[in-house]
Motif scaffolding. Sequence first.
Motif, PDB file in Angstrom:
ATOM      1  N   ASP A 110      29.437  84.121  27.305  1.00 37.63           N
ATOM      2  CA  ASP A 110      29.341  82.674  27.120  1.00 37.63           C
ATOM      3  C   ASP A 110      29.377  81.958  28.469  1.00 37.63           C
ATOM      4  O   ASP A 110      28.621  81.015  28.701  1.00 37.63           O
ATOM      5  N   PHE A 111      30.250  82.417  29.352  1.00 34.95           N
ATOM      6  CA  PHE A 111      30.318  81.805  30.679  1.00 34.95           C
ATOM      7  C   PHE A 111      28.996  82.002  31.434  1.00 34.95           C
ATOM      8  O   PHE A 111      28.527  81.079  32.104  1.00 34.95           O
ATOM      9  N   ASP A 112      28.400  83.178  31.312  1.00 28.67           N
ATOM     10  CA  ASP A 112      27.111  83.426  31.977  1.00 28.67           C
ATOM     11  C   ASP A 112      26.049  82.438  31.489  1.00 28.67           C
ATOM     12  O   ASP A 112      25.213  81.970  32.264  1.00 28.67           O
ATOM     13  N   HIS A 113      26.083  82.089  30.213  1.00 23.97           N
ATOM     14  CA  HIS A 113      25.154  81.079  29.684  1.00 23.97           C
ATOM     15  C   HIS A 113      25.454  79.712  30.297  1.00 23.97           C
ATOM     16  O   HIS A 113      24.534  78.958  30.623  1.00 23.97           O
ATOM     17  N   MET A 114      26.721  79.380  30.476  1.00 27.94           N
ATOM     18  CA  MET A 114      27.079  78.106  31.102  1.00 27.94           C
ATOM     19  C   MET A 114      26.520  78.025  32.523  1.00 27.94           C
ATOM     20  O   MET A 114      26.003  76.977  32.932  1.00 27.94           O
ATOM     21  N   ALA A 115      26.603  79.130  33.255  1.00 26.99           N
ATOM     22  CA  ALA A 115      26.053  79.164  34.614  1.00 26.99           C
ATOM     23  C   ALA A 115      24.527  79.034  34.562  1.00 26.99           C
ATOM     24  O   ALA A 115      23.924  78.288  35.345  1.00 26.99           O
ATOM     25  N   ARG A 116      23.885  79.732  33.626  1.00 28.35           N
ATOM     26  CA  ARG A 116      22.429  79.651  33.461  1.00 28.35           C
ATOM     27  C   ARG A 116      21.999  78.235  33.126  1.00 28.35           C
ATOM     28  O   ARG A 116      20.971  77.748  33.599  1.00 28.35           O
ATOM     29  N   LEU A 117      22.803  77.539  32.348  1.00 31.21           N
ATOM     30  CA  LEU A 117      22.498  76.176  31.937  1.00 31.21           C
ATOM     31  C   LEU A 117      22.814  75.145  33.037  1.00 31.21           C
ATOM     32  O   LEU A 117      22.610  73.956  32.850  1.00 31.21           O
ATOM     33  N   SER A 118      23.326  75.624  34.157  1.00 34.65           N
ATOM     34  CA  SER A 118      23.710  74.763  35.301  1.00 34.65           C
ATOM     35  C   SER A 118      24.824  73.785  34.930  1.00 34.65           C
ATOM     36  O   SER A 118      24.868  72.663  35.426  1.00 34.65           O
ATOM     37  N   TRP A 119      25.732  74.200  34.056  1.00 31.59           N
ATOM     38  CA  TRP A 119      26.871  73.359  33.715  1.00 31.59           C
ATOM     39  C   TRP A 119      27.881  73.330  34.853  1.00 31.59           C
ATOM     40  O   TRP A 119      28.753  72.480  34.892  1.00 31.59           O
ATOM     41  N   LEU A 120      27.795  74.290  35.749  1.00 33.83           N
ATOM     42  CA  LEU A 120      28.592  74.336  36.955  1.00 33.83           C
ATOM     43  C   LEU A 120      27.797  75.122  37.975  1.00 33.83           C
ATOM     44  O   LEU A 120      26.876  75.849  37.617  1.00 33.83           O
ATOM     45  N   ARG A 121      28.106  74.931  39.238  1.00 27.08           N
ATOM     46  CA  ARG A 121      27.373  75.648  40.266  1.00 27.08           C
ATOM     47  C   ARG A 121      28.346  76.418  41.144  1.00 27.08           C
ATOM     48  O   ARG A 121      29.497  76.029  41.299  1.00 27.08           O
ATOM     49  N   SER A 122      27.835  77.471  41.692  1.00 26.96           N
ATOM     50  CA  SER A 122      28.620  78.294  42.598  1.00 26.96           C
ATOM     51  C   SER A 122      28.316  77.874  44.024  1.00 26.96           C
ATOM     52  O   SER A 122      27.193  78.038  44.485  1.00 26.96           O
ATOM     53  N   PRO A 123      29.303  77.325  44.732  1.00 30.51           N
ATOM     54  CA  PRO A 123      29.039  76.914  46.098  1.00 30.51           C
ATOM     55  C   PRO A 123      28.988  78.078  47.086  1.00 30.51           C
ATOM     56  O   PRO A 123      28.539  77.920  48.215  1.00 30.51           O
ATOM     57  N   GLN A 124      29.432  79.243  46.648  1.00 29.19           N
ATOM     58  CA  GLN A 124      29.495  80.377  47.558  1.00 29.19           C
ATOM     59  C   GLN A 124      29.608  81.658  46.744  1.00 29.19           C
ATOM     60  O   GLN A 124      30.108  81.670  45.625  1.00 29.19           O
ATOM     61  N   SER A 125      29.131  82.744  47.330  1.00 29.60           N
ATOM     62  CA  SER A 125      29.327  84.049  46.707  1.00 29.60           C
ATOM     63  C   SER A 125      29.926  84.982  47.752  1.00 29.60           C
ATOM     64  O   SER A 125      29.868  84.714  48.951  1.00 29.60           O
ATOM     65  N   ILE A 126      30.522  86.040  47.271  1.00 31.65           N
ATOM     66  CA  ILE A 126      31.083  87.045  48.172  1.00 31.65           C
ATOM     67  C   ILE A 126      30.472  88.396  47.829  1.00 31.65           C
ATOM     68  O   ILE A 126      30.044  88.627  46.700  1.00 31.65           O
TER      69      ILE A 126
END
Length: 189
Positions: A110-126
């Motif tokens: 479900d969270f992966d869908h939220m990210a796909r839907l651009s409900w939140l953005r990742s400012p950085q990755s590691i």
Amino acid sequence: MEALDADAIRAAMPTQPISGGAAANQIADALGTPNPTTYSERANVTAFVVRRFVDRCLLVDLSANPNGTLHHPDQVAEVCARKDLADLVAADTPLGPEQAAARLRVRRADFDHMARLSWLRSPQSIEVRHGTSRAGAVDVALYTTASVDAVIPAHPEVDWEQLRAVEKGKRSLLASLRAVRTPALTACR
């Protein structure tokens, strides 16, 4: 437009700039939770938080290096003196996808869908390595705690209790939704 002379800027500063890591240590000290001095322990305040402070225009990055930041020590000291420092750090604490899903009390799918839907953005990755080889390395997106906490109030159209009740292996209620374009963030002035 005239190019900035790095030597002139350095000469105008009474002290040398400090790294993002040093700024994070200073912020942790100001909170009374000093960062550990060994890499085996997890830091209380990280350079991720310092970068989010730059995004919020609380600190200025004096570096042109994409892999690190430099900051004026007096500006870091001003941030450390803020009464709301603990709240700012808490809001900008990084969460990986698993942690974000747990915070929202939803499945990772479900969270992966939220990210796909651009409900939140990742400012950085590691980069996370499995073992000592880079062959098994993967990039993991990080999200701020504030951006994760903002998802539910921003989407009242979702029946969150129903979403949380979907069993493992069942299709997410968010799977059929389409992403909506959002305007780009504005830079500091």
